[in-house]
Design a protein around this motif. Structure first.
Motif, PDB file in Angstrom:
ATOM      1  N   UNK A 278     -18.182   3.897 -10.683  1.00 52.55           N
ATOM      2  CA  UNK A 278     -16.783   3.959 -11.130  1.00 52.55           C
ATOM      3  C   UNK A 278     -16.353   2.530 -11.453  1.00 52.55           C
ATOM      4  N   UNK A 279     -15.441   2.376 -12.409  1.00 48.66           N
ATOM      5  CA  UNK A 279     -15.119   1.046 -12.942  1.00 48.66           C
ATOM      6  C   UNK A 279     -14.085   0.273 -12.106  1.00 48.66           C
ATOM      7  N   UNK A 280     -14.400   0.017 -10.851  1.00 50.67           N
ATOM      8  CA  UNK A 280     -13.524  -0.757  -9.961  1.00 50.67           C
ATOM      9  C   UNK A 280     -12.101  -0.178  -9.967  1.00 50.67           C
ATOM     10  N   UNK A 281     -12.008   1.107  -9.660  1.00 54.22           N
ATOM     11  CA  UNK A 281     -10.707   1.791  -9.703  1.00 54.22           C
ATOM     12  C   UNK A 281     -10.332   2.411  -8.360  1.00 54.22           C
ATOM     13  N   UNK A 282     -11.139   2.185  -7.335  1.00 51.39           N
ATOM     14  CA  UNK A 282     -10.838   2.863  -6.066  1.00 51.39           C
ATOM     15  C   UNK A 282      -9.502   2.392  -5.485  1.00 51.39           C
ATOM     16  N   UNK A 283      -9.117   1.163  -5.776  1.00 52.02           N
ATOM     17  CA  UNK A 283      -7.836   0.657  -5.270  1.00 52.02           C
ATOM     18  C   UNK A 283      -6.779   0.618  -6.349  1.00 52.02           C
ATOM     19  N   UNK A 284      -6.842   1.612  -7.189  1.00 52.50           N
ATOM     20  CA  UNK A 284      -6.014   1.686  -8.392  1.00 52.50           C
ATOM     21  C   UNK A 284      -4.516   1.508  -8.101  1.00 52.50           C
ATOM     22  N   UNK A 285      -3.876   0.587  -8.860  1.00 50.65           N
ATOM     23  CA  UNK A 285      -2.437   0.356  -8.693  1.00 50.65           C
ATOM     24  C   UNK A 285      -1.584   1.471  -9.288  1.00 50.65           C
ATOM     25  N   UNK A 286      -2.218   2.510  -9.838  1.00 56.30           N
ATOM     26  CA  UNK A 286      -1.395   3.583 -10.403  1.00 56.30           C
ATOM     27  C   UNK A 286      -0.916   4.543  -9.315  1.00 56.30           C
TER      28      UNK A 286
ATOM     29  N   UNK B 113      -7.462  14.913  -8.323  1.00 57.99           N
ATOM     30  CA  UNK B 113      -6.368  13.954  -8.134  1.00 57.99           C
ATOM     31  C   UNK B 113      -6.716  12.578  -8.695  1.00 57.99           C
ATOM     32  N   UNK B 114      -7.975  12.191  -8.573  1.00 60.99           N
ATOM     33  CA  UNK B 114      -8.387  10.842  -8.939  1.00 60.99           C
ATOM     34  C   UNK B 114      -9.022  10.786 -10.327  1.00 60.99           C
ATOM     35  N   UNK B 115      -8.896  11.867 -11.107  1.00 57.53           N
ATOM     36  CA  UNK B 115      -9.329  11.896 -12.508  1.00 57.53           C
ATOM     37  C   UNK B 115     -10.812  11.540 -12.649  1.00 57.53           C
ATOM     38  N   UNK B 116     -11.620  11.955 -11.698  1.00 60.66           N
ATOM     39  CA  UNK B 116     -12.993  11.472 -11.677  1.00 60.66           C
ATOM     40  C   UNK B 116     -13.796  12.017 -12.853  1.00 60.66           C
ATOM     41  N   UNK B 117     -13.450  13.216 -13.332  1.00 57.79           N
ATOM     42  CA  UNK B 117     -14.218  13.738 -14.468  1.00 57.79           C
ATOM     43  C   UNK B 117     -13.997  12.870 -15.712  1.00 57.79           C
ATOM     44  N   UNK B 118     -12.748  12.381 -15.874  1.00 61.51           N
ATOM     45  CA  UNK B 118     -12.485  11.484 -17.004  1.00 61.51           C
ATOM     46  C   UNK B 118     -13.208  10.147 -16.823  1.00 61.51           C
ATOM     47  N   UNK B 131      -7.246   2.404 -14.989  1.00 63.37           N
ATOM     48  CA  UNK B 131      -5.802   2.667 -15.052  1.00 63.37           C
ATOM     49  C   UNK B 131      -5.396   4.069 -15.469  1.00 63.37           C
ATOM     50  N   UNK B 132      -6.234   5.081 -15.280  1.00 66.40           N
ATOM     51  CA  UNK B 132      -5.728   6.442 -15.419  1.00 66.40           C
ATOM     52  C   UNK B 132      -4.852   6.729 -14.196  1.00 66.40           C
ATOM     53  N   UNK B 133      -3.641   7.244 -14.391  1.00 60.45           N
ATOM     54  CA  UNK B 133      -2.784   7.485 -13.223  1.00 60.45           C
ATOM     55  C   UNK B 133      -3.439   8.476 -12.251  1.00 60.45           C
ATOM     56  N   UNK B 134      -3.479   8.100 -10.989  1.00 55.79           N
ATOM     57  CA  UNK B 134      -4.105   8.962  -9.992  1.00 55.79           C
ATOM     58  C   UNK B 134      -3.099   9.380  -8.926  1.00 55.79           C
ATOM     59  N   UNK B 135      -3.528  10.323  -8.096  1.00 51.89           N
ATOM     60  CA  UNK B 135      -2.689  10.839  -7.017  1.00 51.89           C
ATOM     61  C   UNK B 135      -3.475  10.825  -5.713  1.00 51.89           C
TER      62      UNK B 135
END
Lengths: 321, 321
Positions: A278-286, B113-118, B131-135
């Protein structure tokens, strides 16, 4: 002295700004907000407190007394001479990322254990294949390397899901977190690795953590071992990891951090066997909670700073976290 | 009467067989094992207790007094006349599947929730998109439709991960499980749906559950709703679900069960928007714990049967579970 706080972060909502302003005004500080480092260019001459994640801004703020980094990882700030003065305080936002990164870690643990990438591949071919042998968090032995906010949030979750043994490994060998069945100092890492089914790595990048999962240590992992990394790519001998994956000497890996980032299109890690990148998104600011908590941590330390108490999120610049 | 137990299941290890034999011999029963229904053909004439999951075997066992189904779902056994006599007892293996299916449900909740398929799609193109919005499970409102072993194992896990409100919905409106913040009877389902961010369905197939998530009820879900189904495909108006997904009226779905199974290659569900399909593997018998528990449940009821106590895993054949 103008008592000025500057904020250069793009994730703040109107409510976040109000919260920062309220905390600042209580102590006679004014706050200036900039969405981008470009907008802040030439504006930081009077800045006493800076809340941001752009290390290049530091040299534009000669009066700076406290820099609050909105990220948890602060390795760019460890270079000598990067601060305008050596007395400048540094805090990070460790504590804001534990929840979202731990949820990511639970997800990838289960994705690897339950062979979901293989199921996704067969379903993509519209084939109905069942019966790939799967595993469970319940009953598993999990080692958490790095027992800070992130590692401990993960430890609590896998313990709640019935992991048989959750061992923390850190510099000191101590932790107040009850989710760990045991906590070892990193000098004893070799003892733990052969009994590790999931090695979950959540460490800052420091001189001590660079290359900590060496070729020799990868060789100590059992064949069913899964390796997760959400800290920094530098912690792993990545070439040795790819070899172990491709040779089937370990079962799989989920890497949110790697070397380098972004990973070049021709890098062998892309096609390593059973690797989930995964592209360094585990701590996503979204994630709203992460942003809220980030601002809360800063406001908490504004109060501490202005009343002369120690900053609770202070980074020890000799340790790097 | 020969006091004969027959086992027609392919998942039993040597240790499992020993355990069944020990439980049987304690009460003077002999046990015969068959790997396949073909091997059992013509062998069940004296069988008093049958542990299996092949409904067709029933008509070969005229002396049968107790059928223990090694699956949790027993809808094939609800057809009139399928049992050799109407007094024949029926038990299921509810209790063996909760852990593995709940882990599946936590996994797919987080994947959606974390848009992992995308993220997987962009990484497959070797693109570094962030930066895909996650939950987050933390703070979410989750409704569990069907509060048996599976639903309650899921409820405990999401509650431990900080879900804001976990509401159970079942026939009676009661449950002893403390993970639920509230339990409503299914007559009040409409009240809960508009506040539901994750609707987790884990119900047996019965006359009451067929079509319970109707077109009208799907329309009550909010736009950010995620629908999970690990029970039976018949519980959902699948055509209405596909329409809601494709129109963006709900956010996504993870279906381990669907109609029909296997899904034909040209079925519109394959290409519905943001749907995560798995081939009915959430309760996979390849998980050691599931098999161990399955055998334990059977042995427990052998003891009950032989000492004249009620079978604790008995299915009410009027309710269907």
């Amino acid at each position: 002295m103008k008592h000025e706080i500057c904020v250069v972060n793009d994730f703040l909502t109107a409510a976040h700004r109000e919260k920062v302003c309220a905390a600042a005004e209580r102590h006679g500080y004014t706050v200036r907000f900039f969405e981008t480092p470009e907008a802040a260019e030439g504006q930081l001459g009077q800045c006493e407190i800076l809340y941001s994640h752009y290390p290049d801004l530091l040299r534009q703020a000669p009066e700076l007394k406290w820099y609050c980094c909105s990220f948890a990882g602060v390795e760019p700030y460890m270079q000598p001479g990067i601060f305008p003065n050596e007395e400048c305080l540094l805090t990070n936002s460790s504590g804001a990322y534990g929840v979202t990164i731990a949820e990511h870690m639970v997800m990838v643990t289960l994705m690897l254990m339950r062979r979901i990438m293989e199921y996704q591949a067969s379903m993509a071919r519209r084939e109905w294949i069942q019966e790939l042998p799967i595993r469970s968090i319940l009953g598993s032995r999990i080692t958490v390397l790095g027992t800070g906010d992130i590692g401990s949030n993960y430890a609590r979750r896998v313990k709640a899901m019935g992991a048989a043994k959750v061992v923390g490994v850190n510099r000191s060998g101590g932790s107040g977190e009850p989710a760990y069945d045991a906590v070892y100092p990193s000098a004893r890492l070799e003892e733990v690795l052969p009994q590790t089914e999931v090695l979950a790595m959540a460490m800052p990048s420091t001189a001590q953590t660079a290359g900590i999962l060496s070729r020799e240590r990868i060789a100590l992992l059992p064949q069913n071992a899964l390796v997760l990394n959400v800290g920094r790519g530098s912690a792993i001998d990545q070439e040795a990891l790819i070899e172990a994956l491709n040779a089937g000497r370990i079962a799989g890996a989920a890497l949110d951090v790697m070397t380098p980032e972004p990973l070049p299109a021709d890098h062998p890690l892309w096609s390593a066997r059973n690797v989930l990148l995964t592209p360094h998104i585990s701590g996503d600011m979204t994630l709203g909670w992460t942003c809220d908590k980030n601002v809360d941590l800063f406001c908490e330390d504004i109060e501490n700073y202005c009343t002369g108490r120690p900053l609770i999120h202070a980074v020890d610049r000799t340790l790097g976290y």
